[in-house]
Motif scaffolding. Sequence first.
Motif, PDB file in Angstrom:
ATOM      1  N   THR A  29       0.856  -1.180   0.000  1.00 19.56           N
ATOM      2  CA  THR A  29       0.000   0.000   0.000  1.00 19.56           C
ATOM      3  C   THR A  29       0.898   1.237   0.000  1.00 19.56           C
ATOM      4  OG1 THR A  29      -1.708  -1.185   1.216  1.00 19.56           O
ATOM      5  CG2 THR A  29      -1.832   1.226   1.228  1.00 19.56           C
ATOM      6  N   PHE A  30       0.672   2.121  -0.966  1.00 21.75           N
ATOM      7  CA  PHE A  30       1.443   3.350  -1.116  1.00 21.75           C
ATOM      8  C   PHE A  30       0.570   4.529  -0.704  1.00 21.75           C
ATOM      9  CE2 PHE A  30       3.640   0.360  -3.674  1.00 21.75           C
ATOM     10  CZ  PHE A  30       4.960   0.766  -3.707  1.00 21.75           C
ATOM     11  N   ILE A  31       1.073   5.333   0.216  1.00 17.43           N
ATOM     12  CA  ILE A  31       0.366   6.522   0.697  1.00 17.43           C
ATOM     13  C   ILE A  31       1.246   7.723   0.355  1.00 17.43           C
ATOM     14  CG2 ILE A  31      -0.668   7.659   2.696  1.00 17.43           C
ATOM     15  CD1 ILE A  31      -0.501   4.694   3.970  1.00 17.43           C
ATOM     16  N   ILE A  90      15.869   4.142  -2.755  1.00 22.24           N
ATOM     17  CA  ILE A  90      15.868   3.053  -1.776  1.00 22.24           C
ATOM     18  C   ILE A  90      15.031   3.505  -0.583  1.00 22.24           C
ATOM     19  CG2 ILE A  90      17.264   1.602  -0.255  1.00 22.24           C
ATOM     20  CD1 ILE A  90      19.604   2.102  -2.226  1.00 22.24           C
ATOM     21  N   PRO A  91      13.806   2.993  -0.457  1.00 21.42           N
ATOM     22  CA  PRO A  91      12.973   3.391   0.675  1.00 21.42           C
ATOM     23  C   PRO A  91      13.628   3.033   2.012  1.00 21.42           C
ATOM     24  CG  PRO A  91      11.660   2.286  -0.995  1.00 21.42           C
ATOM     25  CD  PRO A  91      13.101   2.090  -1.372  1.00 21.42           C
ATOM     26  N   THR A  92      13.459   3.901   2.988  1.00 20.31           N
ATOM     27  CA  THR A  92      14.034   3.724   4.317  1.00 20.31           C
ATOM     28  C   THR A  92      13.050   2.988   5.221  1.00 20.31           C
ATOM     29  OG1 THR A  92      15.215   5.810   4.053  1.00 20.31           O
ATOM     30  CG2 THR A  92      14.977   4.973   6.297  1.00 20.31           C
ATOM     31  N   THR A 148      11.044   0.655  14.590  1.00 20.15           N
ATOM     32  CA  THR A 148      10.068   0.159  15.576  1.00 20.15           C
ATOM     33  C   THR A 148       8.805  -0.443  14.970  1.00 20.15           C
ATOM     34  OG1 THR A 148       8.832   2.219  16.010  1.00 20.15           O
ATOM     35  CG2 THR A 148      10.862   1.855  17.286  1.00 20.15           C
ATOM     36  N   VAL A 149       8.663  -0.451  13.643  1.00 18.49           N
ATOM     37  CA  VAL A 149       7.528  -1.129  13.014  1.00 18.49           C
ATOM     38  C   VAL A 149       8.058  -2.004  11.882  1.00 18.49           C
ATOM     39  CG1 VAL A 149       5.760   0.558  13.618  1.00 18.49           C
ATOM     40  CG2 VAL A 149       7.053   0.867  11.531  1.00 18.49           C
ATOM     41  N   ILE A 150       7.367  -3.093  11.600  1.00 19.48           N
ATOM     42  CA  ILE A 150       7.823  -3.982  10.538  1.00 19.48           C
ATOM     43  C   ILE A 150       7.026  -3.731   9.262  1.00 19.48           C
ATOM     44  CG2 ILE A 150       8.677  -5.770  12.097  1.00 19.48           C
ATOM     45  CD1 ILE A 150       6.086  -7.347  11.519  1.00 19.48           C
ATOM     46  N   ASN A 151       7.693  -3.960   8.143  1.00 17.07           N
ATOM     47  CA  ASN A 151       7.066  -3.866   6.824  1.00 17.07           C
ATOM     48  C   ASN A 151       6.497  -2.486   6.503  1.00 17.07           C
ATOM     49  OD1 ASN A 151       7.657  -6.575   6.200  1.00 17.07           O
ATOM     50  ND2 ASN A 151       5.843  -7.257   7.300  1.00 17.07           N
ATOM     51  N   VAL A 152       7.194  -1.443   6.963  1.00 18.61           N
ATOM     52  CA  VAL A 152       6.811  -0.064   6.652  1.00 18.61           C
ATOM     53  C   VAL A 152       8.064   0.697   6.251  1.00 18.61           C
ATOM     54  CG1 VAL A 152       5.736   2.059   7.518  1.00 18.61           C
ATOM     55  CG2 VAL A 152       4.942  -0.164   8.350  1.00 18.61           C
ATOM     56  N   TRP A 153       7.960   1.455   5.139  1.00 16.76           N
ATOM     57  CA  TRP A 153       9.082   2.207   4.602  1.00 16.76           C
ATOM     58  C   TRP A 153       8.624   3.614   4.238  1.00 16.76           C
ATOM     59  CZ3 TRP A 153       7.533  -2.635   3.276  1.00 16.76           C
ATOM     60  CH2 TRP A 153       8.428  -3.683   3.488  1.00 16.76           C
ATOM     61  N   HIS A 154       9.599   4.497   4.017  1.00 22.22           N
ATOM     62  CA  HIS A 154       9.318   5.877   3.628  1.00 22.22           C
ATOM     63  C   HIS A 154      10.377   6.336   2.623  1.00 22.22           C
ATOM     64  CE1 HIS A 154       8.200  10.105   3.945  1.00 22.22           C
ATOM     65  NE2 HIS A 154       9.484  10.353   3.973  1.00 22.22           N
ATOM     66  N   ASN A 166       4.792   6.838   2.017  1.00 19.82           N
ATOM     67  CA  ASN A 166       4.916   5.734   2.959  1.00 19.82           C
ATOM     68  C   ASN A 166       4.447   4.479   2.253  1.00 19.82           C
ATOM     69  OD1 ASN A 166       5.796   6.997   5.480  1.00 19.82           O
ATOM     70  ND2 ASN A 166       3.872   8.109   5.293  1.00 19.82           N
ATOM     71  N   ILE A 167       5.129   3.380   2.512  1.00 18.85           N
ATOM     72  CA  ILE A 167       4.787   2.094   1.902  1.00 18.85           C
ATOM     73  C   ILE A 167       4.559   1.097   3.037  1.00 18.85           C
ATOM     74  CG2 ILE A 167       5.520   0.285   0.305  1.00 18.85           C
ATOM     75  CD1 ILE A 167       7.681   2.359  -0.682  1.00 18.85           C
ATOM     76  N   VAL A 168       3.472   0.347   2.935  1.00 15.36           N
ATOM     77  CA  VAL A 168       3.153  -0.666   3.933  1.00 15.36           C
ATOM     78  C   VAL A 168       2.946  -1.995   3.217  1.00 15.36           C
ATOM     79  CG1 VAL A 168       1.545  -1.366   5.738  1.00 15.36           C
ATOM     80  CG2 VAL A 168       1.998   1.069   5.361  1.00 15.36           C
ATOM     81  N   LYS A 169       3.721  -2.993   3.607  1.00 12.64           N
ATOM     82  CA  LYS A 169       3.469  -4.342   3.101  1.00 12.64           C
ATOM     83  C   LYS A 169       2.218  -4.827   3.801  1.00 12.64           C
ATOM     84  CE  LYS A 169       5.645  -8.858   2.561  1.00 12.64           C
ATOM     85  NZ  LYS A 169       6.837  -9.656   2.914  1.00 12.64           N
ATOM     86  N   THR A 170       1.170  -5.079   3.011  1.00 14.03           N
ATOM     87  CA  THR A 170      -0.173  -5.261   3.533  1.00 14.03           C
ATOM     88  C   THR A 170      -0.588  -6.728   3.483  1.00 14.03           C
ATOM     89  OG1 THR A 170      -0.669  -3.065   2.648  1.00 14.03           O
ATOM     90  CG2 THR A 170      -2.530  -4.444   3.292  1.00 14.03           C
ATOM     91  N   ASP A 171      -1.056  -7.241   4.618  1.00 13.41           N
ATOM     92  CA  ASP A 171      -1.591  -8.606   4.667  1.00 13.41           C
ATOM     93  C   ASP A 171      -3.057  -8.535   4.251  1.00 13.41           C
ATOM     94  OD1 ASP A 171      -2.413 -11.162   5.200  1.00 13.41           O
ATOM     95  OD2 ASP A 171      -1.831 -11.150   7.306  1.00 13.41           O
ATOM     96  N   VAL A 172      -3.383  -9.180   3.137  1.00 18.73           N
ATOM     97  CA  VAL A 172      -4.747  -9.087   2.612  1.00 18.73           C
ATOM     98  C   VAL A 172      -5.595 -10.324   2.946  1.00 18.73           C
ATOM     99  CG1 VAL A 172      -4.156  -7.483   0.780  1.00 18.73           C
ATOM    100  CG2 VAL A 172      -3.999  -9.929   0.350  1.00 18.73           C
TER     101      VAL A 172
END
Length: 91
Positions: free
Chosen positions: A5-7, A59-61, A65-71, A84-90
């Motif tokens: 998910t891209f925000i 290269i997203p950073t 303190t959270v997993i599967n989240v980048w900026h 912000n990018i979140v690897k999303t469990d669907v």
Amino acid sequence: MNTYTFIMEFRGGTYISQINANNLKEGLIDWCKNLDVSEIKYLGEKNKGELLSIIDSEIPTPINTVINVWHFSIGIKAGFLMVNIVKTDVT
């Protein structure tokens, strides 16, 4: 396949989309290629092309303190993007 998910914050607007990809890098490139500029105020095809030329080396950073989240943030002629990018469990 993973869902990402891209925000994106851009010139006062927030734009959210999802991409299915094998990994984060592939997802980042696919996200950029699939941006619908008709839905994003101030981002036309020319600016999307500029973004595409930059995004491959981005290269997203990971966020601490959270997993599967980048900026990442990128400046283009049309303005500044914060994403912000979140690897999303669907499941």
